[in-house]
Design an enzyme around this catalytic site. Structure first.
Site, PDB file in Angstrom:
ATOM      1  N   ALA A  66       0.927  -1.069  -0.178  1.00 34.33           N
ATOM      2  CA  ALA A  66      -0.147  -0.126  -0.084  1.00 34.33           C
ATOM      3  C   ALA A  66       0.855   1.186  -0.037  1.00 34.33           C
ATOM      4  CB  ALA A  66      -0.880   0.077   1.300  1.00 34.33           C
ATOM      5  N   GLY A 111       0.553  -5.140   0.751  1.00 32.91           N
ATOM      6  CA  GLY A 111      -0.735  -5.196  -0.164  1.00 32.91           C
ATOM      7  C   GLY A 111      -0.387  -5.952  -1.305  1.00 32.91           C
ATOM      8  N   GLU A 114      -0.761  -9.536  -0.503  1.00 28.63           N
ATOM      9  CA  GLU A 114      -1.934  -9.657  -0.286  1.00 28.63           C
ATOM     10  C   GLU A 114      -2.773  -9.776  -1.271  1.00 28.63           C
ATOM     11  OE1 GLU A 114      -2.214  -6.570   2.637  1.00 28.63           O
ATOM     12  OE2 GLU A 114      -2.961  -7.880   3.927  1.00 28.63           O
ATOM     13  N   GLU A 134       4.446  -5.302   7.313  1.00 26.03           N
ATOM     14  CA  GLU A 134       3.506  -4.059   8.115  1.00 26.03           C
ATOM     15  C   GLU A 134       4.162  -3.935   9.311  1.00 26.03           C
ATOM     16  OE1 GLU A 134       2.327  -6.622   6.398  1.00 26.03           O
ATOM     17  OE2 GLU A 134       0.822  -5.882   4.858  1.00 26.03           O
TER      18      GLU A 134
HETATM   19  N1  COA Z   1       4.597   3.101  -0.750  1.00 24.38           N
HETATM   20  C1  COA Z   1       5.039   4.498  -1.627  1.00 24.38           C
HETATM   21  N2  COA Z   1       6.127   4.653  -2.046  1.00 24.38           N
HETATM   22  C2  COA Z   1       6.705   3.774  -2.172  1.00 24.38           C
HETATM   23  C3  COA Z   1       6.376   2.196  -1.549  1.00 24.38           C
HETATM   24  C4  COA Z   1       5.256   2.302  -1.049  1.00 24.38           C
HETATM   25  N3  COA Z   1       5.022   0.923  -0.605  1.00 24.38           N
HETATM   26  N4  COA Z   1       7.275   1.300  -2.125  1.00 24.38           N
HETATM   27  C5  COA Z   1       8.421   2.146  -2.602  1.00 24.38           C
HETATM   28  N5  COA Z   1       8.307   3.273  -2.812  1.00 24.38           N
HETATM   29  C6  COA Z   1       8.656   4.339  -3.405  1.00 24.38           C
HETATM   30  C7  COA Z   1      10.019   4.827  -2.748  1.00 24.38           C
HETATM   31  O1  COA Z   1       9.489   5.761  -1.482  1.00 24.38           O
HETATM   32  C8  COA Z   1      10.739   5.504  -3.538  1.00 24.38           C
HETATM   33  O2  COA Z   1      10.270   6.785  -3.997  1.00 24.38           O
HETATM   34  P1  COA Z   1      11.297   7.940  -4.385  1.00 24.38           P
HETATM   35  O3  COA Z   1      11.957   7.627  -5.655  1.00 24.38           O
HETATM   36  O4  COA Z   1      10.130   9.104  -4.626  1.00 24.38           O
HETATM   37  O5  COA Z   1      11.996   8.332  -2.988  1.00 24.38           O
HETATM   38  C9  COA Z   1      10.428   4.660  -5.073  1.00 24.38           C
HETATM   39  O6  COA Z   1       9.309   4.049  -4.674  1.00 24.38           O
HETATM   40  C10 COA Z   1      11.374   3.478  -5.245  1.00 24.38           C
HETATM   41  O7  COA Z   1      11.694   2.702  -3.859  1.00 24.38           O
HETATM   42  P2  COA Z   1      13.363   2.769  -3.225  1.00 24.38           P
HETATM   43  O8  COA Z   1      12.838   2.547  -1.850  1.00 24.38           O
HETATM   44  O9  COA Z   1      14.153   3.860  -3.512  1.00 24.38           O
HETATM   45  O10 COA Z   1      13.582   1.401  -4.095  1.00 24.38           O
HETATM   46  P3  COA Z   1      14.662   0.365  -3.533  1.00 24.38           P
HETATM   47  O11 COA Z   1      15.209  -0.644  -4.695  1.00 24.38           O
HETATM   48  O12 COA Z   1      15.849   1.141  -2.788  1.00 24.38           O
HETATM   49  O13 COA Z   1      13.839  -0.696  -2.463  1.00 24.38           O
HETATM   50  C11 COA Z   1      12.069  -1.869  -1.714  1.00 24.38           C
HETATM   51  C12 COA Z   1      12.842  -1.293  -2.845  1.00 24.38           C
HETATM   52  C13 COA Z   1      10.608  -2.286  -2.048  1.00 24.38           C
HETATM   53  C14 COA Z   1      12.684  -2.746  -0.818  1.00 24.38           C
HETATM   54  C15 COA Z   1      11.605  -0.442  -0.623  1.00 24.38           C
HETATM   55  O14 COA Z   1      11.031   0.475  -1.740  1.00 24.38           O
HETATM   56  C16 COA Z   1      10.445  -0.725   0.294  1.00 24.38           C
HETATM   57  O15 COA Z   1      10.903  -1.360   1.433  1.00 24.38           O
HETATM   58  N6  COA Z   1       9.256  -0.225   0.111  1.00 24.38           N
HETATM   59  C17 COA Z   1       8.458  -0.443   1.083  1.00 24.38           C
HETATM   60  C18 COA Z   1       7.664  -1.695   1.087  1.00 24.38           C
HETATM   61  C19 COA Z   1       6.668  -1.840   2.317  1.00 24.38           C
HETATM   62  O16 COA Z   1       7.029  -1.771   3.439  1.00 24.38           O
HETATM   63  N7  COA Z   1       5.450  -2.264   1.846  1.00 24.38           N
HETATM   64  C20 COA Z   1       4.524  -2.542   2.655  1.00 24.38           C
HETATM   65  C21 COA Z   1       3.386  -1.160   3.055  1.00 24.38           C
HETATM   66  S1  COA Z   1       2.152  -1.886   3.996  1.00 24.38           S
END
Ligand code: COA
Length: 260
Positions: A66, A111, A114, A134
């Protein structure tokens, strides 16, 4: 219909929904949920669509969860509404009358996992990563993860994934029977399409009734499920396609389905 955050295309007998926010790793916000709902409605009413494929755009992410900027604003009241909205869409996917295949092309977190759990069939590319992170954000799964993952993987595995927030790779997901198959990324959509092509050769009403029977296995106990199966089997016996399917077999020819 014009979509901003997803694309919907038809290819052969497949309706392909691709979540398309690559700059945010295809994170789900309220617009994505509304547009997915719209695309599913298109697929539902289209007799040419035998099955739906849900995937993410790009090669890095299926859905990275999400949108955390929306999660950041939630209160107790809006949190409940937020969860119920996602649960309604994922419930619609789970109960959809045509098979829905998740083609998981990278990160499937929160999500995103999910969403994959709600689909009927999951095919992952070798770079796919699953996880329920989460608790790292101070919340719990809200789009059905705590319920569907227990049923799919059993309580122990579900608890480990949900309380550690750890990610697992595609091969581990396969070993845990969370996905049906793991293929190279280049083969992901072709593999899903091949499955859709096979489904498209089967009697559409029977496919629909089979999905209902399988859903009953998840939602009810076995003896209740058996009653539902017998009712659905009876309905299949009343279809024109059943007459066609059995006659075609006995006449040593290919069936021509009417879809009723
Ligand atoms: N919501 C909003 N934005 C998100 C996102 C999310 N769930 N997941 C990634 N993004 C965004 C990042 O903020 C970043 O945006 P920016 O370039 O404007 O800063 C962009 O997507 C790229 O992500 P980044 O973190 O730079 O890539 P990465 O390769 O270093 O890491 C992940 C990839 C997936 C490990 C990392 O993005 C992450 O942990 N995301 C969140 C996952 C999460 O907790 N999801 C569950 C939510 S309930």
């Amino acid at each position: 219909m014009d979509f901003q955050t997803i694309s919907y295309q038809k290819s052969g007998h497949a309706g392909i929904i691709s979540i398309n926010r690559p700059d945010k790793l295809n994170a789900l916000n309220s617009t994505v949920l509304a547009e997915m709902d719209g695309a599913i409605t298109l697929a539902e009413s289209d007799p040419e669509v035998a099955a739906v494929i849900i995937t993410g755009s790009g090669e890095k992410s299926f859905v990275a969860g999400a949108d955390i900027s929306e999660l950041d604003k939630l209160s107790v009241t809006t949190g409940k509404e937020f969860a119920e909205k996602g649960q309604a869409l994922f419930g619609r996917i789970e109960r959809f009358g045509k098979p829905i295949i998740a083609a998981i092309n990278g990160y499937a977190l929160g999500g995103g996992s999910e969403l994959a759990w709600a689909c009927h069939i999951r095919i992952a590319s070798t770079n796919a990563k699953f996880g329920q992170p989460e608790v790292s954000l101070g919340i719990i799964p809200g789009y059905g993860g705590s319920q569907r993952l227990v049923r799919l993987a059993g309580r122990g595995i579900a608890t480990e994934l949900i309380v550690t927030g750890n990610q697992i790779d595609a091969e581990t997901a396969l070993r845990l029977r969370l996905v049906n198959a793991v293929v190279d990324q280049a083969q992901l959509l072709p593999t899903a399409m091949k499955m859709v092509d096979t489904i498209a050769t089967r009697a559409p009403a029977a496919v629909n009734l089979a999905l209902q029977a399988i859903e009953a296995a998840v939602q009810t106990g076995q003896s209740e499920g058996m009653k539902i199966e017998a009712q659905l089997f009876a309905l299949s016996c009343g279809t024109e396609d059943k007459k066609e399917g059995t006659s075609a077999f006995l006449g040593k020819r290919k069936p021509i389905w009417k879809g009723r």
